[in-house]
Design a protein around this motif. Structure first.
Motif, PDB file in Angstrom:
ATOM      1  N   CYS A 174       0.863  -1.185   0.000  1.00  0.00           N
ATOM      2  CA  CYS A 174       0.000   0.000   0.000  1.00  0.00           C
ATOM      3  C   CYS A 174       0.893   1.226   0.000  1.00  0.00           C
ATOM      4  CB  CYS A 174      -0.910  -0.006   1.233  1.00  0.00           C
ATOM      5  SG  CYS A 174      -1.706   1.590   1.588  1.00  0.00           S
ATOM      6  N   LEU A 175       0.625   2.149  -0.902  1.00  0.00           N
ATOM      7  CA  LEU A 175       1.374   3.403  -0.987  1.00  0.00           C
ATOM      8  C   LEU A 175       0.507   4.527  -0.453  1.00  0.00           C
ATOM      9  CD1 LEU A 175       2.866   2.912  -4.565  1.00  0.00           C
ATOM     10  CD2 LEU A 175       3.913   2.327  -2.354  1.00  0.00           C
ATOM     11  N   GLY A 176       0.949   5.147   0.638  1.00  0.00           N
ATOM     12  CA  GLY A 176       0.218   6.256   1.223  1.00  0.00           C
ATOM     13  C   GLY A 176       0.702   7.567   0.638  1.00  0.00           C
ATOM     14  N   THR A 177      -0.235   8.413   0.254  1.00  0.00           N
ATOM     15  CA  THR A 177       0.111   9.635  -0.458  1.00  0.00           C
ATOM     16  C   THR A 177      -0.488  10.872   0.221  1.00  0.00           C
ATOM     17  OG1 THR A 177      -1.830   9.633  -1.909  1.00  0.00           O
ATOM     18  CG2 THR A 177       0.073   8.321  -2.606  1.00  0.00           C
ATOM     19  N   ASP A 178       0.040  12.001  -0.168  1.00  0.00           N
ATOM     20  CA  ASP A 178      -0.487  13.293   0.261  1.00  0.00           C
ATOM     21  C   ASP A 178      -0.650  14.169  -0.978  1.00  0.00           C
ATOM     22  OD1 ASP A 178      -0.774  15.385   2.695  1.00  0.00           O
ATOM     23  OD2 ASP A 178       0.342  16.331   1.062  1.00  0.00           O
ATOM     24  N   PRO A 179      -1.786  14.881  -1.118  1.00  0.00           N
ATOM     25  CA  PRO A 179      -2.003  15.645  -2.352  1.00  0.00           C
ATOM     26  C   PRO A 179      -1.000  16.767  -2.576  1.00  0.00           C
ATOM     27  CG  PRO A 179      -3.721  16.110  -0.718  1.00  0.00           C
ATOM     28  CD  PRO A 179      -2.950  14.941  -0.216  1.00  0.00           C
ATOM     29  N   PHE A 180      -0.403  17.263  -1.507  1.00  0.00           N
ATOM     30  CA  PHE A 180       0.574  18.347  -1.632  1.00  0.00           C
ATOM     31  C   PHE A 180       1.999  17.810  -1.766  1.00  0.00           C
ATOM     32  CE2 PHE A 180       3.460  21.637  -0.063  1.00  0.00           C
ATOM     33  CZ  PHE A 180       2.969  22.796  -0.654  1.00  0.00           C
ATOM     34  N   HIS A 181       2.322  16.766  -1.020  1.00  0.00           N
ATOM     35  CA  HIS A 181       3.717  16.346  -0.872  1.00  0.00           C
ATOM     36  C   HIS A 181       4.114  15.113  -1.677  1.00  0.00           C
ATOM     37  CE1 HIS A 181       4.856  19.236   2.245  1.00  0.00           C
ATOM     38  NE2 HIS A 181       3.669  19.034   2.781  1.00  0.00           N
ATOM     39  N   THR A 182       3.186  14.467  -2.377  1.00  0.00           N
ATOM     40  CA  THR A 182       3.531  13.264  -3.143  1.00  0.00           C
ATOM     41  C   THR A 182       3.393  13.537  -4.634  1.00  0.00           C
ATOM     42  OG1 THR A 182       2.668  11.888  -1.337  1.00  0.00           O
ATOM     43  CG2 THR A 182       3.114  10.801  -3.437  1.00  0.00           C
ATOM     44  N   PRO A 183       4.496  13.803  -5.323  1.00  0.00           N
ATOM     45  CA  PRO A 183       4.416  14.043  -6.766  1.00  0.00           C
ATOM     46  C   PRO A 183       4.161  12.741  -7.522  1.00  0.00           C
ATOM     47  CG  PRO A 183       6.694  14.078  -6.050  1.00  0.00           C
ATOM     48  CD  PRO A 183       5.861  13.957  -4.804  1.00  0.00           C
ATOM     49  N   ASP A 203      -3.422   4.224  -0.616  1.00  0.00           N
ATOM     50  CA  ASP A 203      -4.204   4.804   0.488  1.00  0.00           C
ATOM     51  C   ASP A 203      -5.280   3.879   1.049  1.00  0.00           C
ATOM     52  OD1 ASP A 203      -2.791   7.267   0.617  1.00  0.00           O
ATOM     53  OD2 ASP A 203      -3.857   7.966  -1.142  1.00  0.00           O
ATOM     54  N   SER A 204      -5.070   2.575   0.968  1.00  0.00           N
ATOM     55  CA  SER A 204      -5.948   1.609   1.624  1.00  0.00           C
ATOM     56  C   SER A 204      -5.130   0.353   1.937  1.00  0.00           C
ATOM     57  CB  SER A 204      -7.135   1.226   0.740  1.00  0.00           C
ATOM     58  OG  SER A 204      -7.928   0.226   1.359  1.00  0.00           O
ATOM     59  N   PRO A 205      -5.122  -0.050   3.209  1.00  0.00           N
ATOM     60  CA  PRO A 205      -6.002   0.381   4.305  1.00  0.00           C
ATOM     61  C   PRO A 205      -5.520   1.601   5.075  1.00  0.00           C
ATOM     62  CG  PRO A 205      -4.660  -1.446   5.052  1.00  0.00           C
ATOM     63  CD  PRO A 205      -4.341  -1.255   3.587  1.00  0.00           C
ATOM     64  N   PHE A 206      -4.320   2.109   4.761  1.00  0.00           N
ATOM     65  CA  PHE A 206      -3.802   3.288   5.465  1.00  0.00           C
ATOM     66  C   PHE A 206      -3.426   4.348   4.442  1.00  0.00           C
ATOM     67  CE2 PHE A 206      -3.079  -0.300   8.296  1.00  0.00           C
ATOM     68  CZ  PHE A 206      -3.684   0.166   9.451  1.00  0.00           C
ATOM     69  N   ALA A 207      -3.762   5.595   4.770  1.00  0.00           N
ATOM     70  CA  ALA A 207      -3.575   6.689   3.828  1.00  0.00           C
ATOM     71  C   ALA A 207      -2.632   7.740   4.401  1.00  0.00           C
ATOM     72  CB  ALA A 207      -4.927   7.330   3.501  1.00  0.00           C
ATOM     73  N   GLY A 208      -2.138   8.586   3.502  1.00  0.00           N
ATOM     74  CA  GLY A 208      -1.328   9.712   3.926  1.00  0.00           C
ATOM     75  C   GLY A 208       0.134   9.340   4.071  1.00  0.00           C
ATOM     76  N   THR A 209       0.918  10.316   4.478  1.00  0.00           N
ATOM     77  CA  THR A 209       2.336  10.114   4.718  1.00  0.00           C
ATOM     78  C   THR A 209       2.813  11.155   5.704  1.00  0.00           C
ATOM     79  OG1 THR A 209       4.481   9.752   3.640  1.00  0.00           O
ATOM     80  CG2 THR A 209       3.112  11.550   2.794  1.00  0.00           C
ATOM     81  N   TYR A 210       3.983  10.913   6.290  1.00  0.00           N
ATOM     82  CA  TYR A 210       4.471  11.779   7.358  1.00  0.00           C
ATOM     83  C   TYR A 210       5.338  12.905   6.816  1.00  0.00           C
ATOM     84  CZ  TYR A 210       6.977  13.309  11.534  1.00  0.00           C
ATOM     85  OH  TYR A 210       7.516  14.075  12.549  1.00  0.00           O
ATOM     86  N   VAL A 211       5.001  14.128   7.199  1.00  0.00           N
ATOM     87  CA  VAL A 211       5.814  15.306   6.946  1.00  0.00           C
ATOM     88  C   VAL A 211       5.773  16.140   8.229  1.00  0.00           C
ATOM     89  CG1 VAL A 211       6.054  17.443   5.597  1.00  0.00           C
ATOM     90  CG2 VAL A 211       5.316  15.330   4.478  1.00  0.00           C
ATOM     91  N   PRO A 212       6.918  16.607   8.728  1.00  0.00           N
ATOM     92  CA  PRO A 212       6.876  17.441   9.939  1.00  0.00           C
ATOM     93  C   PRO A 212       5.941  18.632   9.771  1.00  0.00           C
ATOM     94  CG  PRO A 212       9.131  16.810   9.442  1.00  0.00           C
ATOM     95  CD  PRO A 212       8.294  16.372   8.269  1.00  0.00           C
ATOM     96  N   LEU A 213       5.267  18.989  10.865  1.00  0.00           N
ATOM     97  CA  LEU A 213       4.281  20.070  10.792  1.00  0.00           C
ATOM     98  C   LEU A 213       4.888  21.385  10.322  1.00  0.00           C
ATOM     99  CD1 LEU A 213       2.083  19.433  13.970  1.00  0.00           C
ATOM    100  CD2 LEU A 213       1.449  19.119  11.565  1.00  0.00           C
ATOM    101  N   ALA A 214       6.163  21.620  10.604  1.00  0.00           N
ATOM    102  CA  ALA A 214       6.803  22.859  10.157  1.00  0.00           C
ATOM    103  C   ALA A 214       6.840  22.964   8.631  1.00  0.00           C
ATOM    104  CB  ALA A 214       8.224  22.938  10.712  1.00  0.00           C
ATOM    105  N   HIS A 215       6.773  21.817   7.954  1.00  0.00           N
ATOM    106  CA  HIS A 215       6.840  21.799   6.488  1.00  0.00           C
ATOM    107  C   HIS A 215       5.516  21.415   5.844  1.00  0.00           C
ATOM    108  CE1 HIS A 215      11.233  21.993   6.866  1.00  0.00           C
ATOM    109  NE2 HIS A 215      11.133  21.032   7.762  1.00  0.00           N
ATOM    110  N   TYR A 216       4.633  20.816   6.619  1.00  0.00           N
ATOM    111  CA  TYR A 216       3.434  20.201   6.045  1.00  0.00           C
ATOM    112  C   TYR A 216       2.522  21.227   5.378  1.00  0.00           C
ATOM    113  CZ  TYR A 216      -0.699  17.370   5.404  1.00  0.00           C
ATOM    114  OH  TYR A 216      -1.761  16.722   4.840  1.00  0.00           O
ATOM    115  N   GLY A 217       2.238  21.004   4.095  1.00  0.00           N
ATOM    116  CA  GLY A 217       1.362  21.882   3.343  1.00  0.00           C
ATOM    117  C   GLY A 217       1.969  23.232   3.015  1.00  0.00           C
TER     118      GLY A 217
END
Length: 265
Positions: A174-183, A203-217
């Motif tokens: 499963c590949l977890g992605t983020d719309p901003f951080h996963t090209p 993004d199933s069964p787990f979605a998203g990925t980790y980015v520190p909050l200082a950089h996230y979005g």
């Protein structure tokens, strides 16, 4: 206080940071005192909740990669704190007692009292970890002009009761992605690298990925992808030894690391 993380250096110019947050079973004595489970119950819970052998997987990949990635490894169990959760009410997993500080087990039994004061654990473990991970990303940005976080996880073949989205597909990878951080190029590189393992989902069964909050979005120079490996691909469940699949996964992860270092940012 027990050290809670280890930054293992890679090639000075590499933008890639392998993040291994859930591989450890270590619960320091002072934290163990606040957990209501008996020793056998705790051992069983660690079997279910630990992403076993993922630190070894990252080590294999680092040794095999053409350009050695950096590695940020959690040295403590996620039962101490889960460094990938939000530490506040934004965290949806708080609904099942599994926010930054868990109060329930994978089977929704009591792990800690509901009136627990989370502040000592957050201040002692969560915040230093977050600051160190942020600094590691900043260091890659300064050295390489970009940072690529590859988050290394595993998940059980059968859904556990705590999972909020456990009814969806459970592919081998499963590949977890983020719309901003996963090209798209990074996602495509992962699909190619892990193609030998059969089904690859997103993004199933787990979605998203980790980015520190200082950089996230905020910082497009920081890209990220989560790799979730179904445990029957490489180990005996729950909590058993690794099998031959681990080395093959290490080769695949090394290929992804190489592509991420060379071309994807």
């Amino acid at each position: 206080m027990t050290p809670s993380f280890h930054l293992l250096p890679g090639d000075p110019g590499s933008p890639v940071l392998l993040h291994v947050p859930h591989s450890s079973r270590d619960v320091p004595p002072d934290v163990r005192d606040g957990i209501v489970l008996g020793d056998e119950e705790l051992a069983r819970e660690l079997d279910h909740i630990t992403d076993a052998h993922t630190a070894a997987l990252a080590d294999t990949a680092a040794r095999a990669a053409a350009v050695t990635p950096w590695r940020f490894v959690n040295l403590l169990s996620r039962l101490v704190v889960d460094p990938e959760r939000f530490p506040d009410e934004r965290e949806e997993m708080r609904a099942v007692g599994m926010g930054a500080v868990y109060t329930r087990t994978t089977h929704r039994a009591v792990l800690r009292p509901d009136d627990l004061d989370e502040r000592p654990l957050l201040e002692g473990y969560f915040t230093p970890y977050a600051h160190a991970m942020t600094a590691a990303v900043d260091d890659r940005l300064a050295a390489a002009g970009r940072a690529v976080i590859i988050d290394v996880h595993s998940y059980p073949t059968e859904a556990l009761p705590y999972e909020l989205h456990g009814t969806g597909p459970r592919p081998p990878i499963c590949l977890g992605t983020d719309p901003f951080h996963t090209p798209p190029a990074l996602l495509d590189a992962a699909r190619e690298a892990f193609a030998p393992f059969g089904g690859i989902g997103t993004d199933s069964p787990f979605a998203g990925t980790y980015v520190p909050l200082a950089h996230y979005g905020r910082d497009p120079r920081v890209t990220a992808l989560m790799i979730e490996i179904r445990r029957d691909v490489y180990m005996a469940e729950p909590g058993g030894p690794a099998g031959p699949g681990l080395d093959a996964l290490g080769v695949a992860l090394a290929a992804l690391v190489g592509e991420a270092a060379a071309a994807h940012g």
